[in-house]
Design a protein around this motif. Structure first.
Motif, mmCIF file in Angstrom:
data_model
loop_
_atom_site.group_PDB
_atom_site.id
_atom_site.type_symbol
_atom_site.label_atom_id
_atom_site.label_comp_id
_atom_site.label_asym_id
_atom_site.label_seq_id
_atom_site.Cartn_x
_atom_site.Cartn_y
_atom_site.Cartn_z
ATOM 1 N N UNK A 100 0.831 -1.206 0.000
ATOM 2 C CA UNK A 100 0.000 0.000 0.000
ATOM 3 C C UNK A 100 0.867 1.259 0.000
ATOM 4 N N UNK A 101 1.988 1.220 0.732
ATOM 5 C CA UNK A 101 2.889 2.373 0.749
ATOM 6 C C UNK A 101 3.517 2.586 -0.623
ATOM 7 N N UNK A 102 3.870 1.493 -1.300
ATOM 8 C CA UNK A 102 4.411 1.612 -2.671
ATOM 9 C C UNK A 102 3.384 2.271 -3.592
ATOM 10 N N UNK A 103 2.116 1.894 -3.431
ATOM 11 C CA UNK A 103 1.062 2.513 -4.229
ATOM 12 C C UNK A 103 0.967 4.006 -3.921
ATOM 13 N N UNK A 104 1.051 4.347 -2.640
ATOM 14 C CA UNK A 104 0.982 5.764 -2.245
ATOM 15 C C UNK A 104 2.117 6.566 -2.867
ATOM 16 N N UNK A 105 3.330 6.029 -2.809
ATOM 17 C CA UNK A 105 4.483 6.750 -3.352
ATOM 18 C C UNK A 105 4.330 6.934 -4.861
ATOM 19 N N UNK A 106 3.907 5.884 -5.554
ATOM 20 C CA UNK A 106 3.755 5.995 -7.002
ATOM 21 C C UNK A 106 2.685 7.020 -7.368
ATOM 22 N N UNK A 137 -5.459 15.449 -19.120
ATOM 23 C CA UNK A 137 -4.585 15.229 -17.970
ATOM 24 C C UNK A 137 -5.332 15.532 -16.673
ATOM 25 N N UNK A 138 -6.173 16.568 -16.692
ATOM 26 C CA UNK A 138 -6.920 16.936 -15.484
ATOM 27 C C UNK A 138 -7.832 15.801 -15.039
ATOM 28 N N UNK A 139 -8.501 15.152 -16.003
ATOM 29 C CA UNK A 139 -9.364 14.029 -15.655
ATOM 30 C C UNK A 139 -8.582 12.885 -15.045
ATOM 31 N N UNK A 140 -7.390 12.615 -15.594
ATOM 32 C CA UNK A 140 -6.556 11.543 -15.043
ATOM 33 C C UNK A 140 -6.068 11.893 -13.638
ATOM 34 N N UNK A 141 -5.636 13.125 -13.449
ATOM 35 C CA UNK A 141 -5.132 13.525 -12.129
ATOM 36 C C UNK A 141 -6.239 13.476 -11.087
ATOM 37 N N UNK A 142 -7.454 13.841 -11.475
ATOM 38 C CA UNK A 142 -8.581 13.732 -10.544
ATOM 39 C C UNK A 142 -8.794 12.277 -10.122
ATOM 40 N N UNK A 143 -8.699 11.368 -11.090
ATOM 41 C CA UNK A 143 -8.838 9.946 -10.767
ATOM 42 C C UNK A 143 -7.712 9.488 -9.848
ATOM 43 N N UNK A 144 -6.500 9.969 -10.094
ATOM 44 C CA UNK A 144 -5.377 9.586 -9.231
ATOM 45 C C UNK A 144 -5.547 10.165 -7.820
ATOM 46 N N UNK A 145 -6.179 11.329 -7.713
ATOM 47 C CA UNK A 145 -6.469 11.868 -6.383
ATOM 48 C C UNK A 145 -7.442 10.954 -5.637
ATOM 49 N N UNK A 146 -8.437 10.422 -6.364
ATOM 50 C CA UNK A 146 -9.356 9.455 -5.752
ATOM 51 C C UNK A 146 -8.605 8.181 -5.361
ATOM 52 N N UNK A 147 -7.655 7.782 -6.206
ATOM 53 C CA UNK A 147 -6.866 6.594 -5.901
ATOM 54 C C UNK A 147 -6.009 6.807 -4.659
ATOM 55 N N UNK A 148 -5.552 8.047 -4.482
ATOM 56 C CA UNK A 148 -4.753 8.368 -3.301
ATOM 57 C C UNK A 148 -5.542 8.113 -2.024
ATOM 58 N N UNK A 214 5.006 -1.834 -9.081
ATOM 59 C CA UNK A 214 6.388 -2.306 -9.122
ATOM 60 C C UNK A 214 7.111 -1.697 -10.323
ATOM 61 N N UNK A 215 6.484 -1.749 -11.489
ATOM 62 C CA UNK A 215 7.077 -1.167 -12.694
ATOM 63 C C UNK A 215 7.230 0.348 -12.551
ATOM 64 N N UNK A 216 6.164 0.997 -12.062
ATOM 65 C CA UNK A 216 6.183 2.451 -11.963
ATOM 66 C C UNK A 216 7.244 2.954 -11.007
ATOM 67 N N UNK A 217 7.360 2.331 -9.843
ATOM 68 C CA UNK A 217 8.349 2.771 -8.853
ATOM 69 C C UNK A 217 9.771 2.528 -9.346
ATOM 70 N N UNK A 218 10.004 1.360 -9.944
ATOM 71 C CA UNK A 218 11.351 1.053 -10.434
ATOM 72 C C UNK A 218 11.776 2.051 -11.504
ATOM 73 N N UNK A 219 10.865 2.383 -12.404
ATOM 74 C CA UNK A 219 11.190 3.348 -13.462
ATOM 75 C C UNK A 219 11.445 4.727 -12.884
ATOM 76 N N UNK A 220 10.587 5.150 -11.949
ATOM 77 C CA UNK A 220 10.755 6.465 -11.320
ATOM 78 C C UNK A 220 12.085 6.536 -10.573
ATOM 79 N N UNK A 221 12.430 5.474 -9.839
ATOM 80 C CA UNK A 221 13.691 5.455 -9.093
ATOM 81 C C UNK A 221 14.881 5.508 -10.041
#
Length: 612
Positions: A100-106, A137-148, A214-221
């Motif tokens: 869950x923390x990995x999801x939060x960071x991503x 992009x705004x619609x996607x970011x709103x969805x990611x805020x809900x995911x947060x 896993x993919x997202x965090x590894x790429x970001x790092x």
């Protein structure tokens, strides 16, 4: 006070889920209407609409993001839980907090730089409708805020304070360690690829972190610690990976598959097959293989195929004395066999990420699946050769009536394949034609359309699509990073210098996709390595359609093979059998599929003979 805060967070999470489900369900319906309208205006009225694809693509990215929210709340993002499920509850709970923390960071990595990216896209407008890119992009970011919100709730829900402290300390130590090693990462060149894209990804996946994070965090790092590239490149590359209009076929075929079960079309096909062969030795096994072949050609989704077929056939097979392990093995093997039957979602996604013609893949997948089906039928015939015939033979009159009843269902795959291969519709649009046809048949011919099931079908479509396509987004970002690092050139030089030429390349590719299909669920592996390996196949004079079919079959076998293949455990769940009952039974079935795979790899005509 802690209880009050958790209650408030729970209410907020429930509200988040309701908002995501309502909007996602509405978007699925809107997408069907938009695409179907485009087909009618272009093919029936001969007056093409120039804005339909544009609007559909924008709403599609919103749908994916909202679907990812629903999948996160339902814990339906693809993850490898084989190891974590065998741990003690305390250790498993700690790893769940870590995931869950990995999801939060991503999500934070997407949201914060994403605002800057949204501002950059404001000046860019779409050609036909002149919609600013920032709207998408705004619609996607709103969805990611809900995911947060959902990720925060998952992190704290039912968590012991000590577990949270352990996870925070572990995460802090990891971040400090990476920060201290930053100069070393920048000096080891491609060695950093091994650290982030092999080591970090493997640790995350085996700890139960969903593949997308896993993919997202590894790429970001990797980007953060080894380059000066801004992190908003992640959402940019994710959008490029997910925005191919061909990928809109994924939710369209998922909803079609779920409607097939609800309207009775799937059951009509199975009843006809049972009437034809059900009374023979192993007859219901033949029915299952035939049903998977036919229905896979309609729904495109293996999960939907299995869910439609198993409840009809499995209870009767158990009554006739079939071993639960054999049922799991046959269901898993027939699902793997049907991976290349059009309009399989895998074919559509492979076409989208590699540039291979989807129509060519549709033609190329039929014969290889037939070879695999024949191999399974021969195995069933051998295993049941001493069985006593069970069940009464159905008379020709009743069989004729069942054929008439099943005729609308038999017509549907013909419509789908004809429409795509003749260029009447695209692979994306044809699913909406199938949806309209299925709804019409359910309402007016079979008169079996449960309106109460429609909303769950729409939300399930969004959740499954979000979990699949968000992985494609992060895998595309990882593939971009690998390309920027020069890995593509290194891989090309290695593969083309192998002794044995194309035969060695095919053998290594089969092994690669068998393993990655099991560990990474297949599709992420194809998105990662497809753009890198397909050009090498062309250099070695391998037809890309044949290579795609070989890779997809290998992926499917890996996906449904124990101990890591998620499809194997999905088959156990659907048949309500224990995995240990099927563990030994499944290998002969997978063995004959490997034989079929080798035949397809050795005989190019099986994949290219119908291309014309």
């Amino acid at each position: 006070m802690r209880d009050g805060a958790m209650a408030a967070l729970r209410i907020l999470d429930q509200a988040t889920g309701l908002i995501a489900e309502l909007f996602a369900a509405a978007l699925v319906v809107i997408e069907v209407v938009i695409l179907l309208t485009g087909v009618i205006y272009r093919y029936v009225l001969d007056s093409p609409l120039v804005w339909t694809d544009e609007l559909a693509e924008m709403l599609f990215l919103w749908l994916i993001s909202l679907g990812a929210v629903i999948a996160l709340r339902r814990s339906e993002h693809m993850a490898m839980n084989f190891l974590t499920e065998r741990l003690r509850p305390r250790f498993r709970n700690i790893l769940e907090r870590f995931a869950a923390l990995c999801a939060l960071i991503f999500i934070g990595i997407i949201l914060v730089p994403g605002i800057t990216y949204m501002q950059q896209q404001q000046a860019i407008t779409t050609p036909a409708m002149h919609i600013p890119g920032s709207w998408q992009i705004a619609g996607e970011l709103l969805a990611f805020a809900l995911m947060l919100v959902s990720a925060i709730h998952k992190f704290f829900s039912d968590a012991e304070p000590l577990d949270l402290i352990i996870v925070f300390i572990a995460a802090g130590l990891l971040c400090c360690g990476f920060w201290q090693l930053e100069p070393w990462f920048q000096n080891i060149d491609n060695g950093s690829l091994v650290v982030f894209f092999v080591g970090m990804v493997s640790v995350c996946i085996f700890c139960g972190v969903p593949i997308v994070f896993s993919f997202g965090l590894a790429t970001a790092a990797y980007i953060f610690y080894t380059s000066s590239i801004p992190l908003n490149v992640i959402i940019s590359q994710m959008n490029q990976g997910m925005s191919a209009i061909e990928l809109l076929a994924v939710p369209m075929f998922v909803v079609l598959g779920l409607l097939l079960e609800m309207t009775g079309l799937a059951r009509a096909l199975i009843n006809l097959l049972n009437a034809l062969v059900g009374h023979r030795r192993g007859g219901l096994s033949y029915s299952l293989i035939g049903a998977m072949y036919l229905i896979a050609g309609i729904s495109g989704s293996k999960a939907a195929d299995q869910a439609a077929i198993a409840p009809v056939l499995v209870p009767e097979m158990k009554r006739r004395g079939a071993h639960p392990g054999d049922l799991v093995a046959l269901l898993a093997a027939s699902a793997a066999m049907s991976e290349t039957i059009p309009p399989s979602l895998v074919l559509i996604i492979v076409g989208a990420v590699t540039g291979v013609s989807t129509a060519a893949l549709f033609s190329g997948g039929l014969l290889p699946a037939s070879v695999a089906a024949v191999c399974l039928i021969l195995l069933v015939a051998f295993k049941t050769r001493k069985d006593v015939r069970s069940g009464d033979k159905v008379g020709w009159r009743k069989t004729g009536r069942l054929f008439v009843v099943a005729l609308p269902a038999l017509i549907l795959p013909v419509i789908i394949r004809y429409a795509v291969l003749e260029g009447i519709t695209t692979a994306t649009e044809v699913a909406t034609v199938g949806v309209g046809y299925t709804v019409f048949v359910g309402l007016f011919i079979y008169r079996q359309f449960n309106w109460r099931q429609l909303y769950p079908i729409l939300t399930e479509t969004a959740a499954l699509s979000g979990s699949i396509l968000m992985i494609i987004g992060t895998a595309s970002t990882m593939a971009w990073a690998l390309t920027q690092a020069g890995f593509a050139d290194t891989l090309t030089n290695f593969m083309t210098s192998l002794p044995g030429g194309k035969f060695s390349f095919l053998a290594i590719s089969i092994l690669l996709f068998l393993v990655l299909g099991s560990v990474l669920e297949g599709l992420p592996a194809m998105v990662l390595f497809g753009p890198l390996l397909f050009p090498i196949a062309q250099q070695l004079d391998i037809n890309v359609v044949q290579y795609a079919i070989v890779a997809i079959l290998a992926m499917g076998i890996g996906l449904f093979s124990p101990p890591f293949g998620v499809g194997f455990y999905q088959s156990c769940l659907i048949t309500r059998a224990r995995s240990d009952e099927a563990l030994l039974k499944i290998w002969p079935y997978m063995g004959v599929l490997v034989i079929a795979l080798i035949l397809v790899a050795m005989i190019p005509w099986l994949s290219t003979g119908l291309l014309g």
